[in-house]
Scaffold this motif. Structure first.
Motif, PDB file in Angstrom:
ATOM      1  N   ASP A 152       0.867  -1.183   0.000  1.00  0.00           N
ATOM      2  CA  ASP A 152       0.000   0.000   0.000  1.00  0.00           C
ATOM      3  C   ASP A 152       0.894   1.220   0.000  1.00  0.00           C
ATOM      4  O   ASP A 152       1.932   1.230   0.661  1.00  0.00           O
ATOM      5  CB  ASP A 152      -0.907  -0.003   1.239  1.00  0.00           C
ATOM      6  CG  ASP A 152      -2.034   1.015   1.135  1.00  0.00           C
ATOM      7  OD1 ASP A 152      -1.745   2.236   1.207  1.00  0.00           O
ATOM      8  OD2 ASP A 152      -3.188   0.607   0.988  1.00  0.00           O
ATOM      9  N   ASP A 184      -3.060  -2.646  -2.572  1.00  0.00           N
ATOM     10  CA  ASP A 184      -3.874  -1.495  -2.935  1.00  0.00           C
ATOM     11  C   ASP A 184      -3.871  -1.352  -4.459  1.00  0.00           C
ATOM     12  O   ASP A 184      -3.007  -1.904  -5.147  1.00  0.00           O
ATOM     13  CB  ASP A 184      -3.292  -0.242  -2.275  1.00  0.00           C
ATOM     14  CG  ASP A 184      -4.210   0.962  -2.383  1.00  0.00           C
ATOM     15  OD1 ASP A 184      -5.402   0.778  -2.686  1.00  0.00           O
ATOM     16  OD2 ASP A 184      -3.733   2.077  -2.168  1.00  0.00           O
ATOM     17  N   GLN A 230      -4.586   1.997  -6.323  1.00  0.00           N
ATOM     18  CA  GLN A 230      -4.028   3.270  -6.766  1.00  0.00           C
ATOM     19  C   GLN A 230      -2.718   3.572  -6.039  1.00  0.00           C
ATOM     20  O   GLN A 230      -2.707   3.904  -4.860  1.00  0.00           O
ATOM     21  CB  GLN A 230      -5.036   4.392  -6.532  1.00  0.00           C
ATOM     22  CG  GLN A 230      -6.188   4.371  -7.520  1.00  0.00           C
ATOM     23  CD  GLN A 230      -6.847   5.720  -7.665  1.00  0.00           C
ATOM     24  OE1 GLN A 230      -6.775   6.561  -6.787  1.00  0.00           O
ATOM     25  NE2 GLN A 230      -7.515   5.934  -8.785  1.00  0.00           N
ATOM     26  N   THR A 235      -8.943  -1.804  -1.402  1.00  0.00           N
ATOM     27  CA  THR A 235      -8.928  -0.430  -1.881  1.00  0.00           C
ATOM     28  C   THR A 235     -10.084   0.379  -1.331  1.00  0.00           C
ATOM     29  O   THR A 235     -11.057  -0.179  -0.818  1.00  0.00           O
ATOM     30  CB  THR A 235      -8.981  -0.430  -3.424  1.00  0.00           C
ATOM     31  OG1 THR A 235      -8.970   0.902  -3.910  1.00  0.00           O
ATOM     32  CG2 THR A 235     -10.241  -1.122  -3.912  1.00  0.00           C
ATOM     33  N   LYS A 256     -11.439  -1.166   1.834  1.00  0.00           N
ATOM     34  CA  LYS A 256     -10.620  -1.009   3.030  1.00  0.00           C
ATOM     35  C   LYS A 256     -11.430  -0.790   4.298  1.00  0.00           C
ATOM     36  O   LYS A 256     -11.029  -1.216   5.383  1.00  0.00           O
ATOM     37  CB  LYS A 256      -9.648   0.166   2.861  1.00  0.00           C
ATOM     38  CG  LYS A 256      -8.471  -0.118   1.950  1.00  0.00           C
ATOM     39  CD  LYS A 256      -7.546   1.078   1.876  1.00  0.00           C
ATOM     40  CE  LYS A 256      -6.362   0.807   0.968  1.00  0.00           C
ATOM     41  NZ  LYS A 256      -5.470   1.978   0.841  1.00  0.00           N
TER      42      LYS A 256
END
Length: 208
Positions: free
Chosen positions: A7, A53, A55, A81, A103
């Motif tokens: 992440d 993650d 992005q 995400t 998340k």
């Protein structure tokens, strides 16, 4: 199981590691903060599951996942995400990811890891609710260019509706063995890995 967490927020990595390490049977063996790190860590450590993650800058989690799965089709990648965008969901499934969780649903992460280890695909409740909407936007579909037969198209439609092999067999008055044979032929013709990817292919390739 050995898990790698990736992440772009180091605090998220630390928090997830703390939560997951408290779960019996889960070992967080490494963490990273970029798509490049995900690829490198997977190659070096070959974890049971990569929790990642989406992005993360120019080289996203989806990019990293696609690169890893191209080299290692057996890799188990679970996306975690804050974004539940349809395009992200579809791309994740098309590359062969094992699931897509939001998340905010922290309590679902550990059970999801165990489910993935047992061979299942997992989706957060918010993701599941989007599937019917994806289908509603769909119209007709012509797969003749792939050599898909009319009966195979019937099977595809029922797979997309979430029916299992037994239910498809009952609906089409076929044996379960015949349904399995149809499904195997369909996946081969469309170059797809499993019925989840087949359902996504159906949703996204309909003519509106």
């Amino acid at each position: 199981m050995k898990v790698i967490i990736v992440d772009d927020d180091p605090f998220v990595c630390i928090s997830l590691k703390t939560i997951l390490q408290a779960e019996p049977g889960i070992e967080v063996c490494a963490s990273g903060n970029s798509g490049e790190a995900a690829v490198r860590l997977y190659e070096d450590m070959r974890p049971d599951i990569l929790l990642m993650d989406i992005q993360m800058g120019d080289f996203s989690g989806l990019d990293a996942g696609a690169e890893i799965l191209e080299k290692h089709p057996e890799a188990r990648i679970l996306f975690l995400t804050t974004f539940s965008d349809d395009e992200y969901i579809v791309r994740a499934l098309r590359i062969g990811a094992k699931g897509y969780l939001i998340k905010q649903d922290i309590e679902t992460i550990a059970p999801a890891l165990h489910s993935v280890m047992s061979g299942q695909s997992v989706f957060g409740s918010e993701i599941v609710t989007r599937i019917p909407k994806m289908m509603e936007r769909s119209g007709s579909m012509d797969l003749s260019r792939y050599g898909i037969l009319e009966r195979e198209m019937d099977v595809i439609k029922l797979v997309a509706k979430g029916l299992n092999n037994k239910e498809i067999a009952q609906s089409l008055y076929l044996s379960e063995g015949t349904v399995r044979n149809y499904l195997s032929a369909i996946l081969d013709k469309l170059s797809l890995r499993d019925r989840t990817q087949l359902a996504v292919f159906y949703y996204k390739n309909m003519e509106n």
